[in-house]
Motif scaffolding. Structure first.
Motif, PDB file in Angstrom:
ATOM      1  N   TYR A   9       0.822  -1.120  -0.164  1.00 43.71           N
ATOM      2  CA  TYR A   9       0.038   0.024  -0.057  1.00 43.71           C
ATOM      3  C   TYR A   9       0.910   1.310   0.029  1.00 43.71           C
ATOM      4  N   PHE A  12       2.197   2.904  -3.049  1.00 40.15           N
ATOM      5  CA  PHE A  12       1.303   3.197  -4.281  1.00 40.15           C
ATOM      6  C   PHE A  12       1.671   4.622  -4.799  1.00 40.15           C
ATOM      7  N   CYS A  14       0.538   7.241  -8.039  1.00 42.43           N
ATOM      8  CA  CYS A  14      -0.014   7.499  -9.217  1.00 42.43           C
ATOM      9  C   CYS A  14       1.013   7.835 -10.393  1.00 42.43           C
ATOM     10  N   ARG A  99      -7.902   4.595  -3.517  1.00 43.80           N
ATOM     11  CA  ARG A  99      -7.651   3.996  -2.148  1.00 43.80           C
ATOM     12  C   ARG A  99      -9.193   3.900  -1.651  1.00 43.80           C
ATOM     13  N   VAL A 112      -6.233  -0.232  -2.420  1.00 45.18           N
ATOM     14  CA  VAL A 112      -6.354   0.603  -3.422  1.00 45.18           C
ATOM     15  C   VAL A 112      -7.090  -0.310  -4.541  1.00 45.18           C
ATOM     16  N   GLU A 118      -1.428   0.955 -11.702  1.00 45.91           N
ATOM     17  CA  GLU A 118      -0.410   0.890 -10.360  1.00 45.91           C
ATOM     18  C   GLU A 118      -0.979  -0.007  -9.397  1.00 45.91           C
ATOM     19  N   SER A 119      -2.260   0.072  -9.253  1.00 46.96           N
ATOM     20  CA  SER A 119      -2.692  -1.032  -8.284  1.00 46.96           C
ATOM     21  C   SER A 119      -2.710  -2.336  -8.490  1.00 46.96           C
ATOM     22  N   LEU A 122       1.255  -3.346  -8.387  1.00 42.96           N
ATOM     23  CA  LEU A 122       1.878  -3.510  -7.098  1.00 42.96           C
ATOM     24  C   LEU A 122       1.195  -4.798  -6.341  1.00 42.96           C
TER      25      LEU A 122
END
Length: 314
Positions: A9, A12, A14, A99, A112, A118-119, A122
């Motif tokens: 988390y 993260f 953007c 989020r 997220v 990007e979420s 990850l």
């Protein structure tokens, strides 16, 4: 209140202009009252453009999309407000997305959403592994592939201030739900009969994009093809990534046990993961398929509720 976060988390951030699927499009962007007041007094040409981009519907301020379906304040993939004022200049919904915070008992489940590139990156730790073992692969390639498939099998969670690593079964136990061990892991069932039923369920949802409708129509027409391709894809894909995806989808909806059966929460997570797997096998681009699913279901409360009501009745 105990806050739980996926381990990734804090990483993260953007992607900004590097994002191929910007969140500054498609969805109506509501503007909170404090931000409205701030924008009304924002000076200069940017302030004029922000006010020109705002409108009111049923007493709620929001931004108008341009003819391309994007926020008019988007410039080369970046928000002009961010460029001039930083993230603190954003309205609440833009500042917080993607989020989420869900609550059950004394637990706050944080994370997220998966509509964000990007979420997805990850969550998977690395991008989905699209490699397959071909006829020309040597033993070292095969060995590395097998080792890669076994890494990071389970999603890890943390509680700030505590060094211990938690897994999905720990969180479920803390909530007080009893589930069989097999419900903590994902294993697909590539069956034409089962897939036909799954496609019928998905066809009963509100379709929010042409791509979703086109893909679902093709799958519905040939569940046998979907089952064969998925079975083959599963043998060669990075299985652990789909397992992490399943655990994360399950995690996000754990608060639903206050209104629905625990088995319905498991069914929601399994069917969602299986559907993303099928689309990845048939159409490719698993990260994009994950984001498409998220936009259609995860971020549409009506579709989520329709699915849970369906599973409650099965």
């Amino acid at each position: 209140m105990i806050s739980i976060y996926p381990k990734f988390y804090d990483a993260f951030k953007c992607k900004g202009a590097d994002c191929k699927n910007t969140c500054c499009q498609k969805w109506e962007i509501d503007i909170d009252a404090d931000s409205v007041a701030r924008y009304e007094s924002m000076p200069g040409p940017l302030g004029d453009d922000v006010r020109a981009a705002m409108t009111v519907t049923d007493g709620v301020h929001h931004f108008k999309f341009n003819k391309d379906g994007k926020c008019p304040l988007l410039q080369d993939g970046l928000c002009r407000i961010v460029l001039d004022y930083g993230e603190d200049g954003l309205c609440d919904i833009c500042h917080m997305h993607p989020r989420f915070f869900k609550y059950i008992g004394e637990l706050e489940l944080c994370g997220v959403g998966l509509s964000c590139e990007e979420s997805c990156d990850l969550l998977m730790g690395i991008a989905f592994d699209e490699q397959v073992i071909g006829e020309d692969s040597d033993m070292n390639t095969y060995a590395n592939h097998e080792m890669h498939r076994s890494q990071n099998q389970n999603l890890e969670f943390i509680i700030p201030g505590i060094e211990e690593i938690y897994h999905i079964e720990d969180i479920i136990a803390e909530i007080g739900i009893e589930l069989p061990t097999e419900d903590f892991q994902f294993e697909p069932i590539p069956s034409a009969e089962d897939y036909s039923m799954l496609f019928d369920i998905m066809s009963g949802l509100e379709a929010l994009s042409p791509k979703w409708s086109e893909q679902l129509h093709e799958l519905t027409q040939n569940p046998e093809m979907a089952a064969v391709k998925t079975a083959n894809y599963w043998e060669h894909c990075n299985q652990s990534m789909f397992n992490r995806l399943y655990q994360y989808i399950l995690y996000r909806q754990l608060d639903q046990v206050t209104e629905h059966y625990p088995d319905s929460v498991v069914a929601y997570a399994r069917d969602s993961t299986e559907f993303i797997l099928i689309c990845s096998a048939v159409f490719g681009e698993p990260l994009i398929q994950t984001a498409l699913w998220s936009e259609q279901i995860e971020y549409d409360e009506d579709n989520v509720e329709l699915l849970f009501n369906t599973y409650d009745e099965i």
